[in-house]
Design a protein around this motif. Structure first.
Motif, mmCIF file in Angstrom:
data_model
loop_
_atom_site.group_PDB
_atom_site.id
_atom_site.type_symbol
_atom_site.label_atom_id
_atom_site.label_comp_id
_atom_site.label_asym_id
_atom_site.label_seq_id
_atom_site.Cartn_x
_atom_site.Cartn_y
_atom_site.Cartn_z
ATOM 1 N N ALA A 1 0.831 -1.208 0.000
ATOM 2 C CA ALA A 1 0.000 0.000 0.000
ATOM 3 C C ALA A 1 0.867 1.260 0.000
ATOM 4 C CB ALA A 1 -0.936 -0.003 1.210
ATOM 5 N N ALA A 2 2.032 1.199 0.616
ATOM 6 C CA ALA A 2 2.911 2.361 0.738
ATOM 7 C C ALA A 2 3.551 2.762 -0.591
ATOM 8 C CB ALA A 2 3.999 2.081 1.775
ATOM 9 N N LYS A 3 3.619 1.821 -1.551
ATOM 10 C CA LYS A 3 4.252 2.124 -2.843
ATOM 11 C C LYS A 3 3.575 3.286 -3.564
ATOM 12 C CE LYS A 3 6.071 -2.475 -3.670
ATOM 13 N NZ LYS A 3 5.986 -3.694 -4.460
ATOM 14 N N ASP A 4 2.273 3.412 -3.412
ATOM 15 C CA ASP A 4 1.514 4.443 -4.125
ATOM 16 C C ASP A 4 1.277 5.696 -3.282
ATOM 17 O OD1 ASP A 4 1.288 2.820 -6.400
ATOM 18 O OD2 ASP A 4 -0.472 1.800 -5.566
ATOM 19 N N THR A 5 2.138 5.937 -2.312
ATOM 20 C CA THR A 5 1.998 7.118 -1.464
ATOM 21 C C THR A 5 3.181 8.060 -1.684
ATOM 22 O OG1 THR A 5 3.244 6.243 0.427
ATOM 23 C CG2 THR A 5 0.874 5.684 0.311
ATOM 24 N N LEU A 6 3.146 9.184 -1.030
ATOM 25 C CA LEU A 6 4.240 10.150 -1.066
ATOM 26 C C LEU A 6 5.586 9.493 -0.747
ATOM 27 C CD1 LEU A 6 5.213 13.218 -0.969
ATOM 28 C CD2 LEU A 6 4.807 13.048 1.481
ATOM 29 N N PHE A 7 5.575 8.487 0.138
ATOM 30 C CA PHE A 7 6.808 7.840 0.589
ATOM 31 C C PHE A 7 7.348 6.804 -0.392
ATOM 32 C CE2 PHE A 7 4.713 9.296 4.494
ATOM 33 C CZ PHE A 7 5.710 10.114 4.983
ATOM 34 N N GLU A 8 6.529 6.358 -1.331
ATOM 35 C CA GLU A 8 6.924 5.372 -2.346
ATOM 36 C C GLU A 8 7.521 4.111 -1.738
ATOM 37 O OE1 GLU A 8 9.495 7.708 -4.876
ATOM 38 O OE2 GLU A 8 7.776 8.546 -5.955
ATOM 39 N N GLY A 9 7.018 3.737 -0.586
ATOM 40 C CA GLY A 9 7.482 2.536 0.098
ATOM 41 C C GLY A 9 7.262 2.670 1.587
ATOM 42 N N LEU A 10 7.397 1.569 2.286
ATOM 43 C CA LEU A 10 7.164 1.560 3.726
ATOM 44 C C LEU A 10 8.111 2.522 4.431
ATOM 45 C CD1 LEU A 10 5.360 0.040 5.812
ATOM 46 C CD2 LEU A 10 7.333 -1.436 6.217
ATOM 47 N N ALA A 11 7.546 3.331 5.303
ATOM 48 C CA ALA A 11 8.328 4.296 6.079
ATOM 49 C C ALA A 11 7.900 4.210 7.531
ATOM 50 C CB ALA A 11 8.098 5.711 5.554
ATOM 51 N N ALA A 12 8.857 4.337 8.423
ATOM 52 C CA ALA A 12 8.540 4.372 9.852
ATOM 53 C C ALA A 12 7.798 5.665 10.162
ATOM 54 C CB ALA A 12 9.813 4.294 10.684
ATOM 55 N N SER A 13 6.901 5.601 11.107
ATOM 56 C CA SER A 13 6.270 6.813 11.618
ATOM 57 C C SER A 13 7.361 7.745 12.154
ATOM 58 C CB SER A 13 5.318 6.438 12.755
ATOM 59 O OG SER A 13 4.902 7.590 13.472
ATOM 60 N N GLY A 14 7.180 9.034 11.949
ATOM 61 C CA GLY A 14 8.112 9.992 12.541
ATOM 62 C C GLY A 14 8.178 9.829 14.048
ATOM 63 N N TRP A 15 7.049 9.448 14.639
ATOM 64 C CA TRP A 15 7.009 9.253 16.095
ATOM 65 C C TRP A 15 7.812 8.031 16.506
ATOM 66 C CZ3 TRP A 15 6.187 13.644 17.790
ATOM 67 C CH2 TRP A 15 5.295 14.505 17.159
ATOM 68 N N HIS A 16 7.916 7.038 15.626
ATOM 69 C CA HIS A 16 8.764 5.877 15.897
ATOM 70 C C HIS A 16 10.230 6.311 15.862
ATOM 71 C CE1 HIS A 16 9.545 1.335 14.896
ATOM 72 N NE2 HIS A 16 10.153 1.716 15.998
ATOM 73 N N THR A 17 10.581 7.131 14.868
ATOM 74 C CA THR A 17 11.938 7.670 14.798
ATOM 75 C C THR A 17 12.235 8.497 16.043
ATOM 76 O OG1 THR A 17 11.847 7.674 12.381
ATOM 77 C CG2 THR A 17 13.525 9.079 13.414
ATOM 78 N N ALA A 18 11.268 9.319 16.457
ATOM 79 C CA ALA A 18 11.455 10.144 17.660
ATOM 80 C C ALA A 18 11.616 9.274 18.905
ATOM 81 C CB ALA A 18 10.279 11.107 17.831
ATOM 82 N N SER A 19 10.828 8.221 19.014
ATOM 83 C CA SER A 19 10.931 7.322 20.168
ATOM 84 C C SER A 19 12.275 6.596 20.193
ATOM 85 C CB SER A 19 9.796 6.290 20.136
ATOM 86 O OG SER A 19 8.556 6.922 20.274
ATOM 87 N N THR A 20 12.746 6.195 19.035
ATOM 88 C CA THR A 20 14.043 5.537 18.942
ATOM 89 C C THR A 20 15.152 6.518 19.308
ATOM 90 O OG1 THR A 20 13.177 4.041 17.251
ATOM 91 C CG2 THR A 20 15.585 4.227 17.430
ATOM 92 N N THR A 21 15.014 7.747 18.829
ATOM 93 C CA THR A 21 15.973 8.793 19.191
ATOM 94 C C THR A 21 16.024 8.963 20.697
ATOM 95 O OG1 THR A 21 15.684 9.966 17.088
ATOM 96 C CG2 THR A 21 16.486 11.264 18.963
ATOM 97 N N MET A 22 14.862 9.025 21.329
ATOM 98 C CA MET A 22 14.804 9.200 22.784
ATOM 99 C C MET A 22 15.524 8.050 23.492
ATOM 100 S SD MET A 22 13.829 11.266 25.058
ATOM 101 C CE MET A 22 13.713 11.278 26.827
ATOM 102 N N ARG A 23 15.267 6.830 23.040
ATOM 103 C CA ARG A 23 15.929 5.679 23.659
ATOM 104 C C ARG A 23 17.447 5.789 23.526
ATOM 105 N NH1 ARG A 23 15.412 0.434 20.749
ATOM 106 N NH2 ARG A 23 17.634 0.482 20.478
ATOM 107 N N LEU A 24 17.915 6.158 22.342
ATOM 108 C CA LEU A 24 19.358 6.287 22.131
ATOM 109 C C LEU A 24 19.958 7.385 23.000
ATOM 110 C CD1 LEU A 24 19.465 5.791 18.263
ATOM 111 C CD2 LEU A 24 20.370 4.215 20.014
#
Length: 159
Positions: A48-71
């Motif tokens: 489903a992500a192929k036909d979106t702005l991201f052109e493929g599966l992308a992590a939620s920005g909030w997932h990136t933010a949560s991972t950043t916080m953990r690091l």
């Protein structure tokens, strides 16, 4: 793993740089996070992500933010008393993809001792989260409450 040194307000200065460890996000983790917190097609389903702005599966920005916080908590920003936020601004210039390995580089941009509370101050930190190719996937500017070593905070911080 040894506990990193903990920094107090007096230890921090403009220009200091801290680098975190790394964390890899795989497709399963991206989908699980999205299912719980950001259930949009481009975070849930690669087809489903192929036909979106991201052109493929992308992590939620909030997932990136949560991972950043953990690091940051695991040693990328070793502040005594913990990372106590007083405000944040965040942007995601590129998506985080399955298989990306993230690392955070943080720079102290401002240290402001409190005039009314000598036991603390506000430290402004710019953190860039990059993937394994050096592409920045998140920029976060945070204001942190940081305690002073000289005011007896040591006992309170240890808990």
């Amino acid at each position: 793993m040894p506990t990193p040194a903990k920094f107090y307000l007096e230890d921090l200065s403009v220009g200091q740089i801290f680098t975190s460890g790394t964390a890899q996000l795989d497709e399963k983790a991206i989908v699980e996070f999205a299912r719980s917190y950001d259930p949009q097609p481009f975070h849930l389903d690669a087809s489903a992500a192929k036909d979106t702005l991201f052109e493929g599966l992308a992590a939620s920005g909030w997932h990136t933010a949560s991972t950043t916080m953990r690091l940051l908590v695991e040693g990328g920003m070793p502040v005594a008393g913990g990372l106590i936020g007083a405000g944040v601004e965040v942007s995601w210039p590129k998506p985080t993809r399955p298989g990306d390995t993230l690392q955070v580089t943080s720079e102290i941009t401002r240290v402001t001792p409190s005039r009314s509370r000598p036991d603390r101050g506000i430290v402004t930190v710019r953190s860039e989260t990059s993937n394994q190719d050096g592409h920045i996937v998140q920029i976060m500017t945070s204001k942190l409450v940081v305690f002073s070593r000289s005011t007896g905070q040591d006992d309170m911080i240890r808990g």
